[in-house]
Design a protein around this motif. Structure first.
Motif, PDB file in Angstrom:
ATOM      1  N   LEU A  36     -31.963 -13.305 -31.949  1.00  0.00           N
ATOM      2  CA  LEU A  36     -33.086 -13.717 -32.791  1.00  0.00           C
ATOM      3  C   LEU A  36     -32.644 -14.729 -33.840  1.00  0.00           C
ATOM      4  N   ALA A  37     -31.430 -14.524 -34.342  1.00  0.00           N
ATOM      5  CA  ALA A  37     -30.882 -15.489 -35.295  1.00  0.00           C
ATOM      6  C   ALA A  37     -30.812 -16.858 -34.629  1.00  0.00           C
ATOM      7  N   LEU A  38     -30.465 -16.854 -33.347  1.00  0.00           N
ATOM      8  CA  LEU A  38     -30.381 -18.102 -32.595  1.00  0.00           C
ATOM      9  C   LEU A  38     -31.738 -18.795 -32.524  1.00  0.00           C
ATOM     10  N   LEU A  39     -32.808 -17.983 -32.355  1.00  0.00           N
ATOM     11  CA  LEU A  39     -34.158 -18.554 -32.329  1.00  0.00           C
ATOM     12  C   LEU A  39     -34.463 -19.242 -33.655  1.00  0.00           C
ATOM     13  N   GLY A  40     -34.103 -18.535 -34.762  1.00  0.00           N
ATOM     14  CA  GLY A  40     -34.330 -19.100 -36.093  1.00  0.00           C
ATOM     15  C   GLY A  40     -33.549 -20.405 -36.268  1.00  0.00           C
ATOM     16  N   MET A  57     -28.552 -27.529 -24.687  1.00  0.00           N
ATOM     17  CA  MET A  57     -27.414 -26.604 -24.676  1.00  0.00           C
ATOM     18  C   MET A  57     -27.677 -25.357 -25.531  1.00  0.00           C
ATOM     19  N   PRO A  58     -28.138 -25.543 -26.803  1.00  0.00           N
ATOM     20  CA  PRO A  58     -28.436 -24.333 -27.601  1.00  0.00           C
ATOM     21  C   PRO A  58     -29.471 -23.428 -26.931  1.00  0.00           C
ATOM     22  N   ILE A  59     -30.466 -24.045 -26.253  1.00  0.00           N
ATOM     23  CA  ILE A  59     -31.500 -23.219 -25.616  1.00  0.00           C
ATOM     24  C   ILE A  59     -30.902 -22.384 -24.492  1.00  0.00           C
ATOM     25  N   ILE A  60     -30.069 -23.050 -23.657  1.00  0.00           N
ATOM     26  CA  ILE A  60     -29.427 -22.306 -22.560  1.00  0.00           C
ATOM     27  C   ILE A  60     -28.556 -21.187 -23.133  1.00  0.00           C
ATOM     28  N   PHE A  61     -27.850 -21.519 -24.224  1.00  0.00           N
ATOM     29  CA  PHE A  61     -26.991 -20.526 -24.865  1.00  0.00           C
ATOM     30  C   PHE A  61     -27.806 -19.309 -25.320  1.00  0.00           C
ATOM     31  N   ALA A  62     -28.942 -19.591 -25.997  1.00  0.00           N
ATOM     32  CA  ALA A  62     -29.795 -18.501 -26.486  1.00  0.00           C
ATOM     33  C   ALA A  62     -30.308 -17.650 -25.321  1.00  0.00           C
ATOM     34  N   ALA A  63     -30.719 -18.317 -24.236  1.00  0.00           N
ATOM     35  CA  ALA A  63     -31.229 -17.591 -23.071  1.00  0.00           C
ATOM     36  C   ALA A  63     -30.158 -16.668 -22.508  1.00  0.00           C
TER      37      ALA A  63
ATOM     38  N   THR B 385     -39.094 -10.542 -23.079  1.00  0.00           N
ATOM     39  CA  THR B 385     -39.661 -10.772 -24.411  1.00  0.00           C
ATOM     40  C   THR B 385     -38.912 -11.908 -25.118  1.00  0.00           C
ATOM     41  N   GLY B 386     -37.594 -11.842 -25.051  1.00  0.00           N
ATOM     42  CA  GLY B 386     -36.765 -12.876 -25.672  1.00  0.00           C
ATOM     43  C   GLY B 386     -37.065 -14.242 -25.065  1.00  0.00           C
ATOM     44  N   TRP B 387     -37.110 -14.268 -23.746  1.00  0.00           N
ATOM     45  CA  TRP B 387     -37.358 -15.527 -23.042  1.00  0.00           C
ATOM     46  C   TRP B 387     -38.752 -16.066 -23.347  1.00  0.00           C
ATOM     47  N   GLY B 388     -39.701 -15.152 -23.502  1.00  0.00           N
ATOM     48  CA  GLY B 388     -41.062 -15.570 -23.860  1.00  0.00           C
ATOM     49  C   GLY B 388     -41.058 -16.314 -25.196  1.00  0.00           C
ATOM     50  N   GLY B 389     -40.318 -15.724 -26.174  1.00  0.00           N
ATOM     51  CA  GLY B 389     -40.198 -16.366 -27.479  1.00  0.00           C
ATOM     52  C   GLY B 389     -39.519 -17.730 -27.355  1.00  0.00           C
ATOM     53  N   LEU B 390     -38.479 -17.738 -26.530  1.00  0.00           N
ATOM     54  CA  LEU B 390     -37.719 -18.964 -26.319  1.00  0.00           C
ATOM     55  C   LEU B 390     -38.613 -20.048 -25.694  1.00  0.00           C
TER      56      LEU B 390
END
Lengths: 497, 717
Positions: A36-40, A57-63, B385-390
């Motif tokens: 979640l911190a990554l989303l922020g 890259m950050p998006i793939i990392f977060a996923a 859920t996480g991916w949805g947010g992403l």
């Protein structure tokens, strides 16, 4: 928080597993916050006007972090379930063996419904206690520190606010721990009372119906059932109150952290990205505490179930096993009652007063007397279901207390007046006399008891299932199966050695 | 030497504790011979009140009040005129009657080869034992359970409202937080937002508390009702149904299975509506801001929402099987605990424990794959859920770069998107869990839908209590079984007369008594009481006219007083003490620590067989019904008590119609009429004297019994 040293002692053999659960759980919790911190952080990058290409890259990392978090979460829960299964197996067997070793002297004074509820349902409740509640408790205890460490890295004052909230959320429910335990115990008693009266009711239903009294039993069960409802609601009341406090302090803590952070950002003491991270983490940072809250209920039910388990484990056997006896030497089959006085525990009525008699080897002795004069108690004393208050009983000149229970019971075959047949086949019931018996020995025993002919008329012969307590047979047929059982025991030791 | 050594390894001590008291004459004779063989060279202790069992003993000890008062051989003791002769006199006299029927030891029907009838429903009868979790599908389950909830509509609505508020408050915390950040970014004042945030944050916990309270209050009330309904249904089906069932399993249904339905009542019904409402609202809001955002979110939301409906078969099966396994565990445990004396005496504790462990393992082997499915589902939901947010953040990034969206709204939209998952994933989680509920509910309904065979009649109350009984062409076989227990039975008992039923065990005597109580209905023919068919009576009315003293006495784990008062709860103290006196129970009561208030223990464990039987007789006295059935009512009594009870029963029998089922001569001799049953047919009928003059089955039964007493052999020795 609910932690009992006595329950902890049951975890022998699985402590390593619990430690692993805690470790996996901590990693899973950290990953949960990080994703979640990554989303922020991502939103922060967008705020700063970074292009989509730079964000790939950050998006793939977060996923990926989200996926790994899922895997860890799965791993944690399955470890918990497996640990529970191990504890359940161990504990249930231990309790079962304890009940058997306590024997009829104990169970006769208990309610079977209650014992079974502890043995089956109670153990299942404890299962969640060990598998889920206990690891979660450790994780939660470490959480405030983890939160502090992580957020202090972002911003120290906000970290302090969150730390305080976490402590309140963690500590508040223990304020009424005592109250909770009391309520849980009451619920367990109400549940046991319902189960016992229900079982007694259905086993005696034919009697109740003959007298048109099933209505009054229904009324009793209604009362019991309502008591169960009421005590359950009491448990829930205190339980959900502490849940409410935890929830509120989590929500207020997160809100206060954010609000204070907002002022700090406005004053330019904090980056907007940092605030975004704190925003996205929101209440998730307290996740382990919320998870604890959801298993808190199970922890509590587990604790009340534990009361039933303790009750059985703490029960003192009516007779104490003496290990010093040498079980290989055979005893001379003579019986001696020397000034035996006996009364049942908690009963003032004296059954035997200075009873004296002896039976020499090979002698056949009959005992008569009006019913209730203590004939059957002689059998119970001989099998050592009870010990006499005064005087001594001996076989082959050896005091029963100096013979192992195993050997004693190997020396004696009994045909009781109320035979107990078990749900199962006729063969299984006769075989109790000697589990190793061959088919011929079983039919021989049945012939001796004059039941063989009858068995051959049955569709499945010796494999016929006779129902609970042999309900499908007449009284005479049941008795003859019991005799076959005793006859078979005659062969038992002959074959063993 | 070798042989002797082997022999010594036998169980050297044998105890016979009233071993033959429930065995009929014919079998008693044969078994006594087998026991004689068994007793040879073995130290034997025989506890008995029947002459035949003890007459051949080397020595007889006579006990009174806990000590040995007389000792010696049968004949010596008889001469003494003490307690022994008082106890045995009657039986010796009976044995001497043998002269009357001397010389007919060989029989035509009654021999070892007699094919007995199966006493109860064994042939072709499915032995189900554990109630299966089958049948009901999801749709039926929901319809059935909703039927229970409908009377609680108001509360359901309340739960739903608080559920919505609770989720809104929870989302509100996110929304206000996001709004604060938005205000910060735009450099505007955020005091209002902050006030809102603090307010909503404090509310969220309280709302959750109220919702949980209201939902559980309804759920547990419903459970209490369901538990009672289980008993009510069993009450209607008993005792016929109980023959096929295991009581531990039934107890499991009323406790654990019903408990599992709580998931549906407290955590499913209202949350389902919340989980539809909230995502809908979120999607609608998103659409107003940006159509693309909503589109990016939708697939994830749908995947999470529909996941509990997919791959159901396996979880449902595992959930249902686990319920059956749990039922079996309870049934086995009950059987073990109630039969512990036998297990200990035969040293089967270890083996029984092994079986119990296997049952536990079986249960666990069904649980672990179930949990694996459940956990996999949960983790998948988390990831989605996480991916949805992403996905929302990514779409937002694209939209802000081309300038169609204010970046400041992004945190708000992300938080909203993720909170749409909250109620959905809660319900998805519950959805899997519901496999347990399905299994449990299937079992509850399997019981609920069991057809009630014996139902109330129209209830033509006849005030005439004189109670003549007639059987017309009655044939009966246990359900699902081809072999008939009673065949074409015709007889009549006039009001006030006594009828005795005799015959080898399994001849259908007890079944006949149970037909009169309408525990079963005959297949053919009719039975009437006072000229009115049994089926036309109300069941309670019919049973109130009959006092049955059954073979086995069931005592409840209550006080002795309550156990006797089962027969008539509103009896006066005088009536009670009269019944106690008549049934020779006074001594027993006196010997109890708390007298009538003594708790008798589980199934009357603290009383002996004879004492229990006297409680049954006391109940019959107290019930004072015009029609009396005594099914081996005094078989466990010693001669002195039996004498007392018989005198009292004779008093009771006057003006009452009585059926006596017995195999002991002393009990049947004085009947107005005796019917001899054999393989479900009436083979002879008449008075004792008449029957003795024939050379039929009765004469042989009597002869067997008398020679079984062993007096003859004894005298010849």
């Amino acid at each position: 928080m609910q932690f009992e040293t006595r329950l902890w002692s049951f975890t022998q053999g699985v402590r390593g597993r619990i430690a692993i659960s805690v470790l996996i759980g901590m990693i899973a919790a950290a990953l949960g916050v990080i994703r979640l911190a990554l989303l922020g952080w991502l939103i922060g990058l967008i705020f700063l006007g970074q292009s989509v290409d730079e964000l790939v890259m950050p998006i793939i990392f977060a996923a990926l972090v989200m996926l790994i978090r899922g895997i860890f979460e799965h791993w944690r829960t399955m470890t918990a379930h497996e640990t529970s299964a191990i504890v359940q197996k161990q504990l249930r067997r231990r309790l079962f063996d304890k009940i058997v070793s306590l024997g009829p002297g104990y169970t006769g004074r208990q309610r079977s419904g209650e014992l079974v509820l502890t043995l089956v349902d109670g153990i299942e409740q404890l299962e969640t206690y060990f598998g889920e509640y206990l690891p979660q408790l450790f994780i939660s205890a470490l959480t405030p520190l983890m939160i502090f460490a992580f957020v202090a890295f972002l911003d120290f004052p906000v970290a302090l606010i969150l730390l305080v909230a976490a402590f309140v959320a963690l500590a508040a429910p223990s304020a009424w721990h005592k109250f909770d335990t009391k309520r849980s115990l009451e619920r367990q008693q109400a549940y046991a009372a319902f189960a016992s009266d229900f079982l007694d009711g259905i086993q005696g239903l034919a009697t109740l119906k003959s007298f048109g009294q099933s209505g009054s039993r229904t009324e009793l069960l209604k009362k019991r059932s309502f008591e169960l409802f009421r005590s359950t609601m009491w448990v829930l009341a205190t339980n959900s109150l502490s849940r409410g406090i935890t929830d509120t302090s989590i929500a207020v803590g997160a809100a206060a952290g954010l609000g204070y952070g907002a002022y700090r950002t406005m004053a330019g003491e904090m980056e907007l990205t940092t605030l975004l991270i704190i925003l996205m983490m929101g209440v998730e940072i307290f996740r382990p505490l919320r998870d604890l809250r959801t298993v808190l209920h199970q922890g509590m039910v587990g604790l009340s179930a534990a009361q039933g388990v303790y009750k059985i484990l703490d029960a003192q056997p009516v007779v104490l096993e003496e290990h010093s006896g040498n079980s290989t030497t055979r005893l001379e089959p003579s019986i001696d009652f020397d000034s035996v006085s006996f009364s049942y525990p908690e009963h003032s009525h004296i059954v035997h007063k200075c009873l004296n008699f002896n039976i020499s080897k090979g002698e056949r002795v009959g005992i008569v007397g009006s019913s209730g004069c203590g004939k059957s108690s002689i059998v119970k004393l001989l099998l050592r279901f009870h010990d006499p208050g005064q005087g001594s009983i001996s076989i082959g000149g050896k005091d029963l207390r100096n013979i192992t229970l195993d050997q004693l019971r190997r020396e004696i075959s009994v045909v009781h007046q109320d035979t107990f047949l078990f749900h199962g086949t006729i063969e299984e019931n006769i075989r109790m006399g000697n589990p190793e018996a061959s088919e011929t020995e079983i039919t021989d025993a049945a012939r001796n008891a004059n039941i063989h002919e009858f068995v051959t008329t049955l569709p499945d012969r010796y494999k016929t299932i006779i129902g609970e307590k042999g309900i499908k047979l007449s009284g005479g047929q049941r008795q003859r199966i019991a005799i076959a059982r005793a006859v078979l025991k005659r062969y038992a030791n002959f074959n063993f050695r | 030497m070798l042989l002797q050594g082997l022999f010594l390894r036998d169980t050297p001590i044998l105890i016979l504790d009233e071993a033959l008291s429930a065995v009929d004459a014919e079998n008693e004779y044969v078994i006594q011979q087998a026991l004689d063989r068994l007793m040879k060279n073995r130290t034997t202790l025989v506890l008995a009140h029947r002459l035949s069992s003890i007459i051949k003993c080397d020595r007889i000890l006579v006990m009174d009040q806990g000590r040995v008062v007389e000792s010696g051989h049968h004949e010596a003791l008889m001469k003494k005129d003490g307690i022994y002769s008082a106890l045995m006199n009657e039986q010796v006299r009976e044995a001497e009657l043998k002269e009357l029927v001397n010389g007919e030891e060989e029989s035509m029907f009654v021999n070892n080869g007699t094919v007995e009838q199966i006493d109860e429903s064994l042939r072709d009868m499915p032995t189900e034992g554990i109630i299966k979790a089958e049948g009901l599908n999801w749709k039926q389950l929901i319809v059935e359970l909703m039927r229970h909830i409908m009377p609680w509509k108001g509360r359901l609505l309340l739960t739903f409202s608080f559920g919505v508020l609770r989720v809104l408050a929870f989302i509100g915390v996110g929304i206000f937080s996001a709004l604060i950040v938005l205000a910060l970014k735009n450099g505007t004042d955020f005091t209002i937002q902050l006030t809102g945030l603090m307010l909503v944050a404090s509310l969220s916990g309280i709302l959750h508390w109220i919702e949980s309270w209201v939902a559980h209050d309804m759920a547990f009330r419903l459970l209490a009702e369901m538990r009672i309904n289980v008993f009510r249904k069993l009450d209607k089906l008993a005792p016929a149904y109980l023959v096929r069932r295991r009581t531990g399993d039934l107890m499991g249904i009323a406790t654990q299975d019903v408990e599992l339905v709580e998931y549906f009542f407290a955590h499913t019904v209202a949350p389902v509506f919340v989980s539809i409402l909230i995502p809908l609202a979120v999607i609608t809001f998103m659409t107003t801001v940006s159509f693309w955002m909503a589109l990016a979110l939708l697939p994830f939301l749908l995947a999470v929402g529909f996941s509990p409906l997919l791959m159901r078969t396996k979880v449902d099966l595992l959930g249902s099987k686990a319920r059956e396994a749990a039922g079996e565990l309870s049934a086995h445990a009950i059987d073990t605990i109630q039969g512990i004396a036998e297990i200990v005496a035969f040293q089967q504790g270890f083996n029984r424990g092994k079986v119990f462990e296997e049952l536990t393992n079986h249960h666990i082997s069904l649980r672990l794959p179930f949990f694996r499915e459940l956990t996999f589902q949960t983790s998948l939901l988390e990831v989605l859920t996480g991916w949805g947010g992403l996905a929302v953040v990514c779409t937002g990034a694209l939209l802000t770069t081309n300038g169609s969206l204010d970046a400041g709204l992004l945190p708000l939209l992300t938080i909203l998107a993720m909170s749409a998952f909250l109620p959905v994933s809660e319900i998805a989680q519950i959805g899997r869990q519901l496999a347990d509920t399905l299994g449990a509910t299937r079992r509850v309904y399997a019981l609920e839908n069991e057809p009630v065979v014996i139902a109330d009649g129209a209830g033509e109350a006849s005030s005439d209590l004189s109670s003549g009984v007639s059987f017309q062409n009655v044939s009966f076989s246990y359900p699902g079984r081809s072999l008939s227990v009673l065949q074409n039975l015709n007889f009549e008992i006039h009001a006030g007369k006594t009828l005795a039923l005799v015959g080898p065990s399994g001849a259908g005597k007890t079944s006949l008594a149970q037909l009169l109580m309408r525990f079963w209905d005959p297949d053919k023919g009719s039975i009437s009481l006072n000229g009115i068919e049994l089926r036309d009576y109300k069941l309670d009315d019919l049973r109130s006219r009959i006092a049955l003293v059954a073979q086995d006495t069931y005592l409840f784990n209550n006080s002795l007083r309550e156990n006797i008062l089962v027969a008539k709860p509103d009896a006066t103290e005088l009536e009670l003490s009269e019944a106690v006196k008549l049934s020779a129970l006074s001594e027993v009561v006196e010997s109890m620590p708390d007298g009538l208030e003594t708790i008798v223990g589980e199934r009357g464990a603290s009383l002996s067989g004879g004492q229990r039987q006297r409680v049954a007789i006391a109940r019959a006295f107290l019930k004072d019904a015009p029609f009396l059935i005594l099914d081996e009512a005094t078989s466990h009594l010693d001669a002195l008590s039996e004498h007392t009870v018989h005198k009292a029963l004779n008093l009771l029998k006057t003006n009452r119609t009585t059926i006596i089922i017995a195999h002991r001569l002393s009990t049947i001799r004085d009947a107005d009429r005796i019917i001899v049953l054999h393989e479900g047919r009436m083979v002879e009928t008449g008075t004792h004297k008449e029957l003795l003059q024939k050379t039929g089955l009765y004469r042989q039964l009597v002869s067997k019994q008398l020679s079984g007493s062993g007096l003859k052999d004894f005298k010849e020795n």
